[in-house]
Design an enzyme around this catalytic site. Structure first.
Site, PDB file in Angstrom:
ATOM      1  CD  GLU A   1      39.583  33.289  44.595  1.00 28.45           C
ATOM      2  OE1 GLU A   1      40.754  33.251  44.183  1.00 28.45           O
ATOM      3  OE2 GLU A   1      39.194  34.050  45.505  1.00 28.45           O
TER       4      GLU A   1
ATOM      5  CG  ASP B   1      51.920  34.341  40.712  1.00 25.99           C
ATOM      6  OD1 ASP B   1      50.744  33.978  40.614  1.00 25.99           O
ATOM      7  OD2 ASP B   1      52.288  35.208  41.540  1.00 25.99           O
TER       8      ASP B   1
END
Ligand code: G3P
Ligand code: CA
Length: 227
Positions: free
Chosen positions: A103, A223
């Site tokens: 990203e 996560d």
């Protein structure tokens, strides 16, 4: 088909985010890939870090973009005391082994990151299909698309899936990366009708994981890969 499992900033629920340790844990927990964030330092080197400033996640403070590589090498992550990785270090360790979703957080990092990946693929004979460059920022997506028509781009969006679809078609994206709350039968069907892949983030509860599975998304960014 079972969705790909991607460790968000690595297995960041279990180790300091965006560290080699978090990426290694993600893979040992069965992830198909890792997601990471990049910024450029004062000399244009690409570092793996989420924020534009250093204080939340490291022992240093100030802007990454105003800090030299020599200084950044001294940084340690909080609270785990891990070194801050460069994108090159991540490529050397995990390149060609798993999907790497880069990203791009700052325009200054976009072309340097794409050039590193390009050079890595050329020197190792690796496939560009192991890499997806994602961004919320249209200038970044535009610059990456102009750099190489074959780059796999991911369009990030947290508010409006229709806008994400529109942007994905504009930048000839590979995938649409949507906050999981934007996903439902309507949005999934509309996006899939354009043969775009759907990456859902950040899916941390079992209930949402099951809902994403039922919707048939292509990848789940989490996560907590072990959950
Ligand atoms: O790629 C999805 C997600 O990482 C985007 O938000 O803030 O965690 O980088 P953020
Ligand atoms: Ca991210």
């Amino acid at each position: 088909m079972k969705p790909l499992l991607i460790g968000h900033r690595g297995a960041s629920g279990y180790a300091d985010e965006n560290t080699i340790k978090a990426f290694s844990m993600a893979l040992s927990m069965g992830c198909d890939g890792i997601e990471l964030d990049v910024h450029a330092d004062a000399d244009g080197n690409v570092w793996v870090i989420h924020d534009e400033t250093l204080e939340r996640t490291t022992t240093l403070d100030g802007y990454v973009a105003r800090t030299t590589a020599d200084e950044l090498r001294k940084a340690r992550t909080l609270p785990g005391n891990e070194p801050l990785p460069t994108l090159q270090q991540v490529l050397d360790q995990f390149g060609n082994k798993c999907l790497i979703n880069i990203e791009v957080k700052a325009i200054e990092a976009a072309l340097p990151a794409a050039r590193l990946v390009n050079a890595f693929c050329e020197t190792t004979g690796g496939s560009p299909k192991y890499f997806i460059f994602s961004s919320f920022d249209d200038n970044i997506l535009n610059s990456l698309r102009n750099f190489r028509p074959e780059l796999q781009l991911g369009v990030l969006e947290e508010g409006d899936w229709r806008a994400a679809l529109h942007r994905s078609l504009k930048y000839r994206a590979y995938s649409v990366h949507l906050h999981h709350t934007l996903l439902n039968e309507l949005s999934v069907n509309a996006i899939c009708s354009h043969e775009l892949r759907i990456f859902a983030w950040t899916v941390n509860s079992t209930q949402e994981l099951e809902r994403m599975n039922r919707l048939g998304v292509h990848a789940i960014i989490t996560d907590y890969p072990q959950q």
